[in-house]
Design a protein around this motif. Structure first.
Motif, short mmCIF file in Angstrom:
data_model
loop_
_atom_site.label_atom_id
_atom_site.label_comp_id
_atom_site.label_asym_id
_atom_site.label_seq_id
_atom_site.Cartn_x
_atom_site.Cartn_y
_atom_site.Cartn_z
N GLU A 1 0.87 -1.17 0.00
CA GLU A 1 0.00 0.00 0.00
C GLU A 1 0.91 1.23 0.00
OE1 GLU A 1 -1.95 -0.79 3.77
OE2 GLU A 1 -0.77 0.77 4.72
N THR A 2 0.32 2.38 -0.17
CA THR A 2 1.10 3.61 -0.13
C THR A 2 1.52 3.89 1.30
OG1 THR A 2 -0.23 4.43 -1.93
CG2 THR A 2 1.04 6.06 -0.72
N PHE A 3 2.79 4.21 1.51
CA PHE A 3 3.24 4.65 2.83
C PHE A 3 3.55 6.14 2.72
CE2 PHE A 3 3.67 0.13 3.35
CZ PHE A 3 3.46 -0.09 4.70
N GLU A 4 2.52 6.93 3.05
CA GLU A 4 2.64 8.38 2.89
C GLU A 4 3.25 9.04 4.11
OE1 GLU A 4 -1.26 9.83 2.18
OE2 GLU A 4 -1.06 9.73 0.00
N ARG A 5 3.94 10.12 3.90
CA ARG A 5 4.42 10.96 4.99
C ARG A 5 4.87 12.27 4.38
NH1 ARG A 5 10.04 10.24 7.60
NH2 ARG A 5 9.67 12.46 7.62
N GLY A 6 5.13 13.26 5.21
CA GLY A 6 5.67 14.52 4.73
C GLY A 6 7.03 14.76 5.35
N VAL B 1 4.50 -5.83 2.93
CA VAL B 1 4.09 -5.18 4.17
C VAL B 1 2.90 -4.25 3.96
CG1 VAL B 1 6.26 -5.30 5.44
CG2 VAL B 1 5.91 -3.46 3.78
N ARG B 2 2.06 -4.23 5.00
CA ARG B 2 0.93 -3.31 5.08
C ARG B 2 0.93 -2.70 6.47
NH1 ARG B 2 -3.27 -3.24 1.74
NH2 ARG B 2 -3.23 -4.76 0.04
N SER B 3 0.50 -1.47 6.57
CA SER B 3 0.36 -0.82 7.86
C SER B 3 -0.71 -1.55 8.68
CB SER B 3 -0.03 0.64 7.63
OG SER B 3 -0.77 1.11 8.72
N THR B 4 -0.54 -1.54 10.01
CA THR B 4 -1.56 -2.18 10.86
C THR B 4 -2.72 -1.23 11.14
OG1 THR B 4 -0.30 -1.49 12.80
CG2 THR B 4 -0.01 -3.76 12.05
N VAL C 1 8.09 -0.56 9.43
CA VAL C 1 8.53 -0.07 8.13
C VAL C 1 9.26 1.26 8.35
CG1 VAL C 1 7.72 0.91 5.94
CG2 VAL C 1 6.75 -1.23 6.80
N VAL C 2 10.45 1.36 7.78
CA VAL C 2 11.28 2.54 7.99
C VAL C 2 11.03 3.54 6.85
CG1 VAL C 2 13.64 3.38 8.32
CG2 VAL C 2 13.01 1.06 9.06
N LEU C 3 10.54 4.72 7.19
CA LEU C 3 10.33 5.76 6.19
C LEU C 3 11.29 6.90 6.45
CD1 LEU C 3 6.40 5.99 6.13
CD2 LEU C 3 7.89 4.53 4.74
N PRO C 4 12.38 6.99 5.68
CA PRO C 4 13.32 8.10 5.87
C PRO C 4 12.60 9.42 5.59
CG PRO C 4 14.19 6.45 4.34
CD PRO C 4 12.76 6.11 4.57
N ASP C 5 13.20 10.50 6.08
CA ASP C 5 12.59 11.82 5.88
C ASP C 5 12.29 12.03 4.40
OD1 ASP C 5 11.61 14.26 6.61
OD2 ASP C 5 13.57 15.28 6.55
N ALA D 1 2.73 2.50 -3.40
CA ALA D 1 2.57 1.04 -3.36
C ALA D 1 3.49 0.41 -4.40
CB ALA D 1 1.11 0.68 -3.63
N GLY D 2 4.04 -0.73 -4.07
CA GLY D 2 4.93 -1.44 -4.99
C GLY D 2 6.40 -1.13 -4.77
N SER D 3 6.68 -0.10 -3.96
CA SER D 3 8.09 0.27 -3.74
C SER D 3 8.78 -0.78 -2.86
CB SER D 3 8.21 1.60 -3.00
OG SER D 3 7.41 2.57 -3.58
#
Ligand code: AMP
Ligand code: MG
Length: 407
Positions: free
Chosen positions: A337-342, A364-367, A385-389, A395-397
């Motif tokens: 899925e998309t793991f969005e952040r700013g 992986v999917r967010s809980t 899941v580690v999302l760097p700044d 999705a698919g990354s």
């Protein structure tokens, strides 16, 4: 803000390795060996049979090579069970009935399995021939005397414990298990089953963190709740510092007026208070109280969980001699899925569930709800899941996944 790696290095550098001690094998699982272990005896200790059948001289079976089982049988001269003494010989033309693990009789050089035999009275015929050495387990073929069996630094699995038992070791030198005290701070916290008064909440962190500490391989004592009172907390901490190898607290480390852990540690300990560049779990305190490490986790339950995972757990495991196994396994996974952040200058750690897809890759999917107070939605996470700044991942990354699996 302090980068996570800098915070970890600061903490790890102050968490000394615990001393080694000898433990009984049954108490040593999960610990790290402190000395090399060399075998003082062979395993197996003698040549023995790998199957139930007949110990023979292989040359005597050549006449059965056609599989017809018509040639003259060999005379059965006895039966040997596992545990029999290895002193009953056979000669040419003879066979010894023999059970798995029994010693090879002197004179025999192979074993024919019972499934390949036909017994008539005192004689046995075979449906095949065997070669010398067939179905024989040689002494020392598992472990040879004098060889290094487990190097110092081995993380003892149940199988390693089995190996130590097999070479006659009943004790092993390991880095000691850390004894860790866990406590929660907060006037709002309630631990019994009574109805909540306005403003109160149920205490959850101490029992959650105690479980995490135990899973990390430590001995844990849950000291319960300490009120937001500096003197009371100072006394509990001082006492615990004298009795435990490390203390893990939750709550009282942020910017609030009643953040007592921060206040007390700055007064009585050599302390560093950090705003770590991660989300969740930004505030974190670490101090040495009479040389005992104190990990001040934030009170928000999810923050508590994540900062325990990223800093306290690896520190406690380093104290117990762990090398590569101090940290969780980190692997590459696929975002389902998309793991969005700013962008906010922080690394985000998203509670997620990973499973292997038909492509053999970890997906992986967010809980779900990722608020730092939303423990229920995090509880089923088996990964971070580690999302760097930055902007996150579509999705698919492919992205970095820390596996929350216990060893
Ligand atoms: P603090 O870090 O003490 O400012 O607490 C942050 C938030 O976490 C507040 O909403 C607290 O009520 C909550 N909290 C603190 N400690 C605990 C705990 N042991 N169990 C559950 N919630 C807690
Ligand atoms: Mg508090």
């Amino acid at each position: 803000m302090t980068p996570l790696d800098e915070a970890r290095d600061h903490v790890f550098a102050r968490c000394g390795r615990l001393p080694a001690m000898e433990l009984r094998l049954e108490d040593a699982r999960g610990l790290i060996t402190a000395l090399d272990v060399t075998a003082a005896e062979d395993v197996p200790p003698f040549d023995n049979t790998a199957v139930d059948g007949f110990a023979v001289q292989a040359a005597d079976t050549a006449r059965f090579a056609d599989g017809a089982c018509t040639a003259d049988g060999l005379r059965i001269v006895g039966t040997m069970a596992a545990g029999a003494r290895p002193d009953r010989p056979i000669a040419a033309g003879q066979a010894m009935r023999i059970m798995t693990g029994a010693p090879m009789p002197p004179g025999a050089d192979a074993v024919v399995m019972v499934e390949d035999s036909v017994t008539t009275g005192d004689f046995v015929q075979f449906t095949r021939s065997v070669d010398a050495g067939d179905a024989v387990r040689r002494s020392g073929s598992d472990v040879r005397t004098g060889t290094l069996v487990l190097p110092s630094g081995t993380h003892l699995s149940p199988a390693h414990i089995g190996v130590l038992a097999s070479i006659g070791r009943s004790r092993v030198s390991v880095v000691r298990r850390a004894r860790v005290a866990v406590l929660s701070t907060g006037d709002e916290l309630v631990r019994d089953d009574r109805a909540l008064e306005p403003g109160e909440i149920r205490e959850s962190n101490a029992r959650m963190i105690s479980g995490l500490v135990a899973q990390a391989g430590c001995d844990v004592v849950d000291l319960g709740i300490v009120r937001d009172d500096e003197d009371a907390l100072a006394e509990v901490l001082r006492d615990a510092a004298g009795r435990f190898d490390a203390i893990v607290t939750s709550g009282g480390v942020s910017m609030g007026d009643f953040d007592v852990v921060k206040a007390v540690l700055s007064r009585i300990a050599d302390m560093r208070w950090m705003q770590i560049a991660i989300k969740p779990a930004k505030p974190f305190a670490f101090g040495l109280l009479n040389s005992t490490p104190v990990f001040g986790l934030p009170g928000n339950p999810v923050s508590s969980l994540v900062s325990f995972e990223l800093i306290a757990r690896p520190a406690l495991r380093r104290m117990m001699g762990h090398g590569p196994t101090a940290d969780r396994l980190s692997v590459r996974g696929i975002a389902d899925e998309t793991f969005e952040r700013g962008p906010d200058g922080k690394t985000h750690f998203v509670r997620a569930r990973g499973s292997f897809g038909v492509d053999g890759r970890l997906h992986v999917r967010s809980t779900g709800g990722q608020g730092s107070h939303q423990l229920a939605s995090s509880a089923s996470a088996n990964a971070l899941v580690v999302l760097p700044d930055g902007e996150g991942f579509p999705a698919g990354s492919e992205l970095e996944v820390i596996l929350l699996l216990n060893d």
